[in-house]
Design a protein around this motif. Structure first.
Motif, PDB file in Angstrom:
ATOM      1  N   ALA A   2       0.842  -1.201   0.000  1.00  0.00           N
ATOM      2  CA  ALA A   2       0.000   0.000   0.000  1.00  0.00           C
ATOM      3  C   ALA A   2       0.879   1.254   0.000  1.00  0.00           C
ATOM      4  O   ALA A   2       0.575   2.242   0.650  1.00  0.00           O
ATOM      5  N   THR A   3       2.004   1.177  -0.750  1.00  0.00           N
ATOM      6  CA  THR A   3       2.911   2.313  -0.896  1.00  0.00           C
ATOM      7  C   THR A   3       3.196   2.519  -2.377  1.00  0.00           C
ATOM      8  O   THR A   3       2.723   1.760  -3.232  1.00  0.00           O
ATOM      9  N   ASP A   4       4.036   3.529  -2.670  1.00  0.00           N
ATOM     10  CA  ASP A   4       4.424   3.761  -4.060  1.00  0.00           C
ATOM     11  C   ASP A   4       5.764   3.105  -4.391  1.00  0.00           C
ATOM     12  O   ASP A   4       6.327   3.338  -5.461  1.00  0.00           O
ATOM     13  N   GLN A   5       6.281   2.289  -3.480  1.00  0.00           N
ATOM     14  CA  GLN A   5       7.541   1.588  -3.730  1.00  0.00           C
ATOM     15  C   GLN A   5       7.276   0.263  -4.429  1.00  0.00           C
ATOM     16  O   GLN A   5       6.570  -0.600  -3.905  1.00  0.00           O
ATOM     17  N   GLU A   6       7.855   0.091  -5.598  1.00  0.00           N
ATOM     18  CA  GLU A   6       7.617  -1.115  -6.382  1.00  0.00           C
ATOM     19  C   GLU A   6       8.213  -2.360  -5.724  1.00  0.00           C
ATOM     20  O   GLU A   6       9.243  -2.287  -5.043  1.00  0.00           O
ATOM     21  N   LYS A   7       7.555  -3.483  -5.925  1.00  0.00           N
ATOM     22  CA  LYS A   7       8.017  -4.806  -5.509  1.00  0.00           C
ATOM     23  C   LYS A   7       8.146  -4.982  -3.999  1.00  0.00           C
ATOM     24  O   LYS A   7       8.765  -5.933  -3.524  1.00  0.00           O
ATOM     25  N   LEU A   8       7.557  -4.078  -3.219  1.00  0.00           N
ATOM     26  CA  LEU A   8       7.671  -4.176  -1.762  1.00  0.00           C
ATOM     27  C   LEU A   8       7.008  -5.445  -1.237  1.00  0.00           C
ATOM     28  O   LEU A   8       7.544  -6.111  -0.351  1.00  0.00           O
ATOM     29  N   GLU A  24      -1.190   4.795   5.547  1.00  0.00           N
ATOM     30  CA  GLU A  24      -0.294   5.701   6.255  1.00  0.00           C
ATOM     31  C   GLU A  24       0.515   4.978   7.333  1.00  0.00           C
ATOM     32  O   GLU A  24       1.679   5.322   7.567  1.00  0.00           O
ATOM     33  N   GLN A  25      -0.073   3.997   7.992  1.00  0.00           N
ATOM     34  CA  GLN A  25       0.597   3.305   9.087  1.00  0.00           C
ATOM     35  C   GLN A  25       1.652   2.333   8.551  1.00  0.00           C
ATOM     36  O   GLN A  25       1.762   2.098   7.345  1.00  0.00           O
ATOM     37  N   ALA A  26       2.423   1.742   9.474  1.00  0.00           N
ATOM     38  CA  ALA A  26       3.518   0.853   9.065  1.00  0.00           C
ATOM     39  C   ALA A  26       3.003  -0.442   8.444  1.00  0.00           C
ATOM     40  O   ALA A  26       3.275  -0.733   7.278  1.00  0.00           O
ATOM     41  N   CYS A  27       2.258  -1.208   9.210  1.00  0.00           N
ATOM     42  CA  CYS A  27       1.789  -2.495   8.688  1.00  0.00           C
ATOM     43  C   CYS A  27       0.644  -3.052   9.527  1.00  0.00           C
ATOM     44  O   CYS A  27       0.858  -3.902  10.402  1.00  0.00           O
ATOM     45  N   PRO A  28      -0.564  -2.585   9.275  1.00  0.00           N
ATOM     46  CA  PRO A  28      -1.733  -3.162   9.941  1.00  0.00           C
ATOM     47  C   PRO A  28      -1.874  -4.646   9.601  1.00  0.00           C
ATOM     48  O   PRO A  28      -1.600  -5.057   8.466  1.00  0.00           O
ATOM     49  N   CYS A  79       4.296  -3.751  13.573  1.00  0.00           N
ATOM     50  CA  CYS A  79       2.957  -3.949  13.022  1.00  0.00           C
ATOM     51  C   CYS A  79       1.928  -3.953  14.147  1.00  0.00           C
ATOM     52  O   CYS A  79       2.232  -4.357  15.274  1.00  0.00           O
ATOM     53  N   LYS A  80       0.725  -3.530  13.820  1.00  0.00           N
ATOM     54  CA  LYS A  80      -0.345  -3.486  14.811  1.00  0.00           C
ATOM     55  C   LYS A  80      -1.534  -4.315  14.345  1.00  0.00           C
ATOM     56  O   LYS A  80      -1.933  -4.237  13.181  1.00  0.00           O
ATOM     57  N   LEU A  81      -2.061  -5.076  15.274  1.00  0.00           N
ATOM     58  CA  LEU A  81      -3.191  -5.949  14.973  1.00  0.00           C
ATOM     59  C   LEU A  81      -4.485  -5.144  14.979  1.00  0.00           C
ATOM     60  O   LEU A  81      -4.804  -4.448  15.941  1.00  0.00           O
ATOM     61  N   VAL A  82      -5.231  -5.235  13.881  1.00  0.00           N
ATOM     62  CA  VAL A  82      -6.539  -4.583  13.803  1.00  0.00           C
ATOM     63  C   VAL A  82      -7.526  -5.423  14.601  1.00  0.00           C
ATOM     64  O   VAL A  82      -7.601  -6.643  14.448  1.00  0.00           O
ATOM     65  N   ALA A  83      -8.273  -4.757  15.466  1.00  0.00           N
ATOM     66  CA  ALA A  83      -9.116  -5.474  16.427  1.00  0.00           C
ATOM     67  C   ALA A  83     -10.181  -6.346  15.769  1.00  0.00           C
ATOM     68  O   ALA A  83     -10.436  -7.463  16.197  1.00  0.00           O
ATOM     69  N   LYS A 102       4.860   4.161   6.608  1.00  0.00           N
ATOM     70  CA  LYS A 102       5.796   4.159   7.724  1.00  0.00           C
ATOM     71  C   LYS A 102       6.661   2.894   7.755  1.00  0.00           C
ATOM     72  O   LYS A 102       7.683   2.860   8.445  1.00  0.00           O
ATOM     73  N   PHE A 103       6.260   1.878   7.009  1.00  0.00           N
ATOM     74  CA  PHE A 103       7.057   0.650   6.939  1.00  0.00           C
ATOM     75  C   PHE A 103       8.380   0.893   6.221  1.00  0.00           C
ATOM     76  O   PHE A 103       9.386   0.236   6.506  1.00  0.00           O
TER      77      PHE A 103
END
Length: 338
Positions: free
Chosen positions: A255-261, A287-291, A314-318, A335-336
């Motif tokens: 979910a970023t603009d960096q290819e092949k991530l 926007e966050q690092a890695c939900p 990373c944060k766990l979505v409830a 943010k990742f």
């Protein structure tokens, strides 16, 4: 006369009490570091980059990857040439391995240790837990041969050699840089002590076919890694046995603009023992690092989720959601890669 003597007496603490207080304070400070900073549990997969840097004229600079899983009594020790080109993240592109730590010292956000660790992670596709940089005159350094490794283990990783291992780390005058806590260093020492030398797989990349020489425009000869060849010799050397046994189906979303991530992080997860079944790109940026999204609440305490939270923030979505082809969805956000 008596009154004068009473007022002339100066209250003072006995020297023994002062020494006892100082010792107590030191013990409490050490205990606080032991308890507060440990992230590793001492039995799961633990991987570090170990580098020695000297400011002497010889320019001594050694690099190794060391990885151990104490619960399986197995480890791997890889000698890495300092002239290897590393893929340095955060927009730095490629640099010689010998120069990355110094480059990171100029980066106030990340520092030299984190930059060399993340560069190894990006280049080798392996999850790293920490780094230990032995700077000028630090007594324990990486070794380059199996015979030296055997001697290093015998000298430092036994009950008789524990002081050789721990004393430099406790000495405030020692010159090193690490993100590995004192407790983790002790657990690492104990884990290495418990395994035999024949349970440590020794690899010198210079003696394999995973490197190719390249001449740069300025005439400097460097070495580059051939990822497919690397996978042939270390495919099963970096997995965590619990993560592999769980066999959780994973979807990785870029979910970023960096290819092949998504592909790059999937490779890291696969080396760790993860079962990546899907790699996709999101239509909107995160926007966050890695939900992390899961399909079942029981997965929240799994080894995979714990590792993602501990090492990648990373944060766990409830809320539990439905995922078509996977049990866990990891969304890589801005943010990742910061």
């Amino acid at each position: 006369m008596r009154e004068r003597l009473l007022f002339s007496k100066k209250p003072r603490f006995p020297l023994k009490i002062i020494i006892l207080v100082l010792i107590t304070v030191i013990i409490l400070l050490v205990a606080y570091q032991l308890v507060s900073r440990a992230k590793w549990d001492g039995i799961s997969r633990f991987t570090i980059v170990f580098q020695s840097i000297s400011n002497s004229e010889s320019g001594e600079n050694e690099l190794v990857i060391f990885s151990i899983e104490p619960r399986q009594h197995r480890a791997v020790y890889i000698v890495v040439p300092v002239e290897l080109q590393l893929n340095v993240p955060y927009g730095y592109k490629t640099y010689l391995a010998s120069q990355v730590y110094k480059l990171g010292k100029l980066d106030n956000m990340r520092g030299g240790g984190k930059l060399i660790m993340k560069s190894f992670e990006s280049t080798f596709g392996i999850a790293f837990n920490g780094y230990f940089i032995a700077l000028n005159n630090f007594p324990i350094k990486p070794v380059n041969t199996l015979e030296e490794l055997i001697n290093l283990k015998r000298t430092n990783f036994s009950f008789s050699g524990i002081l050789n291992y721990l004393k430099p780390s406790l000495d405030l005058a020692s010159n090193f840089d690490t993100n590995i806590s004192l407790q983790e260093r002790f657990m690492l020492w104990n884990a290495i002590r418990k395994i035999r030398v024949d349970q440590i797989k020794f690899i010198d990349l210079n003696e394999t076919l995973v490197l190719k020489k390249t001449v740069l425009p300025d005439g400097v000869v460097v070495k580059e890694l051939i990822p497919d060849f690397l996978d042939l010799i270390v495919k099963d050397d970096f997995y965590d046995s619990i993560i592999r046994a769980d066999n959780t189906a994973i979807e990785v979303v870029n979910a970023t603009d960096q290819e092949k991530l998504a592909s790059q992080f999937s490779k890291i997860l696969e080396h760790l023992g993860g079962n990546v079944v899907l790699k996709t790109s999101a239509t909107n940026f995160e926007e966050q690092a890695c939900p992390i999204y899961i399909t079942n609440k029981s997965l929240s305490n799994s080894a995979l989720i714990s590792r993602l939270q501990r090492d990648y923030g990373c944060k766990l979505v409830a809320d539990v959601i439905d995922i078509d082809q996977a049990d866990v969805k990891i969304v890589l956000g801005k943010k990742f890669i910061e």
